[in-house]
Scaffold this motif. Structure first.
Motif, PDB file in Angstrom:
ATOM      1  N   ALA A   6      40.752  36.906  27.714  1.00 55.77           N
ATOM      2  CA  ALA A   6      41.190  38.129  27.037  1.00 55.77           C
ATOM      3  C   ALA A   6      42.703  38.313  27.011  1.00 55.77           C
ATOM      4  CB  ALA A   6      40.532  39.343  27.696  1.00 55.77           C
ATOM      5  N   PHE A   7      43.436  37.597  27.877  1.00 55.93           N
ATOM      6  CA  PHE A   7      44.888  37.760  27.887  1.00 55.93           C
ATOM      7  C   PHE A   7      45.561  37.028  26.732  1.00 55.93           C
ATOM      8  CE2 PHE A   7      46.081  33.522  29.293  1.00 55.93           C
ATOM      9  CZ  PHE A   7      44.901  33.054  29.820  1.00 55.93           C
ATOM     10  N   GLY A  67      43.776  42.109  30.715  1.00 62.72           N
ATOM     11  CA  GLY A  67      42.601  41.282  30.466  1.00 62.72           C
ATOM     12  C   GLY A  67      42.363  40.198  31.496  1.00 62.72           C
ATOM     13  N   THR A  68      43.265  40.042  32.463  1.00 58.47           N
ATOM     14  CA  THR A  68      43.060  38.963  33.430  1.00 58.47           C
ATOM     15  C   THR A  68      42.169  39.423  34.578  1.00 58.47           C
ATOM     16  OG1 THR A  68      45.178  39.593  34.311  1.00 58.47           O
ATOM     17  CG2 THR A  68      45.099  37.554  33.092  1.00 58.47           C
ATOM     18  N   ALA A  69      41.558  38.458  35.229  1.00 61.13           N
ATOM     19  CA  ALA A  69      40.614  38.771  36.293  1.00 61.13           C
ATOM     20  C   ALA A  69      41.347  39.167  37.565  1.00 61.13           C
ATOM     21  CB  ALA A  69      39.734  37.558  36.560  1.00 61.13           C
ATOM     22  N   THR A  70      40.844  40.205  38.225  1.00 60.29           N
ATOM     23  CA  THR A  70      41.361  40.563  39.544  1.00 60.29           C
ATOM     24  C   THR A  70      40.176  40.620  40.493  1.00 60.29           C
ATOM     25  OG1 THR A  70      41.153  42.860  38.947  1.00 60.29           O
ATOM     26  CG2 THR A  70      43.343  41.919  38.816  1.00 60.29           C
ATOM     27  N   PRO A  75      34.873  38.306  39.901  1.00 60.62           N
ATOM     28  CA  PRO A  75      36.052  38.875  39.250  1.00 60.62           C
ATOM     29  C   PRO A  75      35.776  40.217  38.580  1.00 60.62           C
ATOM     30  CG  PRO A  75      35.171  37.087  37.944  1.00 60.62           C
ATOM     31  CD  PRO A  75      34.421  37.081  39.219  1.00 60.62           C
ATOM     32  N   MET A  94      36.984  42.294  35.373  1.00 61.77           N
ATOM     33  CA  MET A  94      37.728  42.150  34.116  1.00 61.77           C
ATOM     34  C   MET A  94      36.897  42.729  32.992  1.00 61.77           C
ATOM     35  SD  MET A  94      37.137  38.236  33.113  1.00 61.77           S
ATOM     36  CE  MET A  94      35.484  37.598  33.097  1.00 61.77           C
ATOM     37  N   PRO A  95      37.544  43.010  31.841  1.00 60.38           N
ATOM     38  CA  PRO A  95      36.789  43.533  30.705  1.00 60.38           C
ATOM     39  C   PRO A  95      35.658  42.575  30.370  1.00 60.38           C
ATOM     40  CG  PRO A  95      39.141  43.448  30.213  1.00 60.38           C
ATOM     41  CD  PRO A  95      38.962  42.793  31.528  1.00 60.38           C
ATOM     42  N   GLN A 115      32.834  42.398  32.140  1.00 64.75           N
ATOM     43  CA  GLN A 115      31.917  42.449  33.268  1.00 64.75           C
ATOM     44  C   GLN A 115      31.069  43.713  33.198  1.00 64.75           C
ATOM     45  OE1 GLN A 115      31.998  39.360  34.063  1.00 64.75           O
ATOM     46  NE2 GLN A 115      31.953  39.693  36.249  1.00 64.75           N
TER      47      GLN A 115
END
Lengths: 429, 303
Positions: free
Chosen positions: A62-63, B130-133, B228, B230-231, B233
């Motif tokens: 998504a980035f 948009g990145t995973a955290t 993760p 993120m959008p 999920q």
């Protein structure tokens, strides 16, 4: 009344879901159909050049859209424009953005929307592998529109004879050039297990690595091809045989971050070999604790390590850092979108803004383009595929405890091979 | 068969056995996360029969709240608490302002919550990118422990399984064995009659909705410590928890636990043996369960 209620609930649930699907862009591929004749084949004499940008704004990658905008921002601001448009070689340039979710269906829908509804002259994108293969097929049906690739890297894209499709970057097999030899000879890995996502980009990326590694004498102890979006790797990790020297990890984005953090908790002690997007800046800048797994990982790709020293790179990365939503250093998408978009603008400037009859002038200038990109000199082969420099890098822990990438070596003038890889077991054929 | 070959084949069998057990245990620990998410939904959708499409959004929001609080304070428990309270209060607000009035109109409630989930997801995309955290967990917990038969196993997954079992037992006890649980069940079965006995049914429903949302927020922190955030999920977890609640039987805590375990097992085994079809099998599970038992595994047949 009581009886009807149950039915209503199911209907409400079903409707809710179908709406959710439409809203997330999972519409059937044909739904972007436009009124016929709205295509802008005759734009050659117009004073405006419309560029439609495709990148990923949802899902695993998504980035992508933020990075595409940062890259375009750098190139346009250097010419007094903005990310929305500006004046290039006396022509008004207008940019229209469409986000995809990284699937072929959504890339196809959005590319058609740009060409048929928006009437763009040039499609710039997409970001991801399967999308790229779809967009090339679509390019073959729209000969009057020029397509410039964003960051999609399957080998086969420039072997389709699409005269209107240009790729200013290496393919994903080229990105692994030199890594197989390095793993076998320098690192001494004799047996490697492979974990990679199940789609075209990792096929080529892993294929490039393993063809070289196997040719050097290496052995593959097994392959796990996992669906994109897999977040639980506990079971896959348990499948790695004990007599394996290293693990090849061909995952990207959130999948890579999940794997790396779970490799730490599951106590994986094998060294890792990363695919080109596995340990890039997006994975290393996340908050998950991955350093035990990531440090020492070797990988190859178009992105140089943090210690790379080159004046063009310095200018670019400083301009990049000023963009909204920029990462600590440009990601692979940021760099590839920049190289490609700058190439496109240089091509337009070369023809003084005249695209020519059926874009002939623009295409001739793009085919003959040569310039020094932030990541080294670029030139084009006869398939409109770039000849580029490629980097081998290793993840290291810098003095402050942050993860960063260090350059191992650089290969110059890497050209494209002709093998298109598919899913393979053991060594690729 | 030579001695050497025999030993080899024995070891090979032992390896397969260990792997089978590992996959099973992985499936159960994954199921634990699904259960934590679905337990809130089984209260709101299964028991109260309010269709919420925003449950996955509550999960993701809880995860992000936990992520921020843990990042700032370094205290995981505080993060879990903040996420539960924050998402619970938001759930209460949403229920009072938007849902209460239309609680019996399924179509409207579905549309309202769907709209909320779209808005919420986009707001979170704008705020967190948009990145995973991931929610940080204390370093002391990021280790493997030796388990009999399985070898080294990640401690965090065992803890999640224990948390899920604790939450599940607590919920079952609350719904089935306490007076408050009886009030909730009575209110769902016949709200007018329950109100006539002097119970303030509006408060009961509001409390259940808030509690279900709080559970989703908590699940976000628990799940976000392993997987993760993120959008996207949000949709995944909404889908999985609907499968769990529907296959397990509407409103049954035990059913949700069994459903979550099955979904976890199916997804792990298919990932090993049929990776390409991993998702298909999960939904095939729901189809098969509903074809054989339309009310779900532990659901009561309705008249």
């Amino acid at each position: 009344m009581k009886l009807n209620k149950g039915k209503n609930r199911i209907a409400a649930l079903a409707m809710g879901f179908s709406l959710a699907l439409v809203a997330t862009g999972c519409a059937p591929a044909g739904s972007g159909e436009a009124a016929p004749g709205s295509s802008s084949a005759g734009a050659a004499s117009s004073d405006t050049i419309k560029i439609g940008v495709l990148s990923t704004s949802e899902g695993n990658l998504a980035f992508g859209m933020d990075e595409a905008k940062a890259a375009i921002g750098v190139a346009m601001e250097a010419r007094g424009g903005t990310v929305e448009g500006g004046t290039i070689a006396g022509k008004k340039v207008e940019l229209i953005y469409e986000g995809t979710d990284g699937t072929s269906a959504s890339a196809q829908t959005k590319a058609k929307k740009l060409v048929e509804n928006e009437g763009v002259d040039i499609v710039f994108g997409p970001a991801s592998g399967d999308e790229g293969e779809t967009v090339v097929q679509y390019a073959l049906t729209e000969p009057d529109v020029t397509f410039v690739n964003g960051a999609a890297s399957p080998v086969g894209m420039t072997l389709q004879n699409a005269e209107n499709f240009f790729r200013f970057m290496g393919d994903s097999a080229m990105w692994m050039g030199g890594l197989g030899d390095h793993a076998f000879k320098e690192k001494g890995y004799k047996k490697v297990y492979s974990i990679a996502e199940d789609y075209s980009f990792p096929y080529d990326n892993a294929g490039g690595f393993f063809s070289e590694f196997c040719a050097a004498g290496g052995e593959v102890t097994g392959n796990s091809w996992v669906p994109v979006g897999t977040t639980d790797y506990a079971t896959i990790i348990s499948k790695i045989p004990a007599d394996t020297d290293a693990v090849y990890v061909g995952l990207g984005g959130a999948d890579a971050a999940s794997f790396l953090s779970q490799a730490v908790t599951a106590g994986v002690e094998k060294p890792l070999i990363g695919g080109s997007i596995t340990v890039d800046t997006t994975a290393l800048s996340g908050d998950a604790n991955i350093s035990d797994a990531a440090v020492g990982t070797i990988t190859g790709g178009p992105v140089p390590g943090a210690d790379y020293d080159n004046p063009v790179w310095k200018t670019f990365s400083e301009a990049y850092a000023k963009q909204p939503k920029a990462f600590p250093s440009p990601s692979i998408f940021g760099i590839l979108y920049y190289n490609a978009f700058e190439s496109l603008l240089l091509g337009i400037e070369e023809t003084k803004g005249e695209l020519g009859e059926k874009h002939a002038d623009l295409r001739a200038s793009l085919s003959n383009l040569k310039w020094d990109t932030p990541t080294g000199p670029i030139s084009m082969d006869k398939n409109r595929q770039a000849i580029v420099d490629n980097f081998l890098i290793e993840v290291v822990d810098d003095s402050s405890g942050e993860l960063t990438q260090k350059n191992l070596s650089k290969s110059s003038n890497v050209t494209q091979g002709t093998t298109v890889y598919d899913r393979f077991d053991g060594c690729p054929n | 068969m030579s001695k050497h070959e025999f030993q080899y084949s024995k070891r090979c069998k032992a390896g397969e056995m260990t792997q089978f057990l590992l996959i099973t245990f992985n499936g159960l620990t994954l199921g634990a996360v699904y259960f934590l998410v679905a337990s809130g939904l089984t209260l709101i959708f299964g028991l109260m029969r309010v269709i919420t499409m925003a449950h996955g959004t509550s999960y993701l929001l809880g995860g992000y709240i936990g992520y921020v609080v843990v990042r700032e304070t370094g205290n995981w428990i505080l993060g879990a608490l903040a996420a539960s309270v924050g998402v619970g209060l938001l759930g209460l607000l949403i229920h009072q302002l938007l849902i209460r009035k239309f609680q019996d109109d399924d179509m409207r409630v579905a549309l309202i919550t769907l709209g909320l989930s779209l808005i919420g997801t986009d707001l979170m995309l704008a705020a967190f990118g948009g990145t995973a955290t991931q929610v940080a967990i204390p370093k002391a917990l990021q280790i493997g422990v030796e388990l009999p038969l399985l070898g080294t196993y990640p401690l965090i997954r065992i803890l999640l399984l224990l948390i899920a079992i604790g939450v599940g037992f607590g919920l079952w006890f609350f719904v089935n064995k306490t007076r408050y649980g009886a009030v909730v069940r009575a209110g769902v079965d016949d709200s007018q009659m329950t109100a006539a006995t002097g119970i303030n049914i509006k408060v009961v429903f509001a409390a259940i909705f808030a509690f279900g949302s709080a559970l989703a927020g908590f699940a976000g922190v628990a799940g976000g410590s392993l997987f993760p955030l993120m959008p996207g999920q949000d949709g995944t977890y909404l889908l999985f928890s609907l499968v769990v609640v529907i296959a397990g039987g509407m409103g049954s805590i035990a059913g949700a636990a069994i459903g979550a375990g099955l979904v976890g097992l199916v997804s792990q085994f298919s990932l090993v043996y049929f990776p390409t079809y991993a998702l298909v099998f999960t939904f095939a599970l729901m189809v098969i369960v509903l074809a054989v038992r339309p009310q779900g595994l532990m659901g009561k047949a309705t008249v």
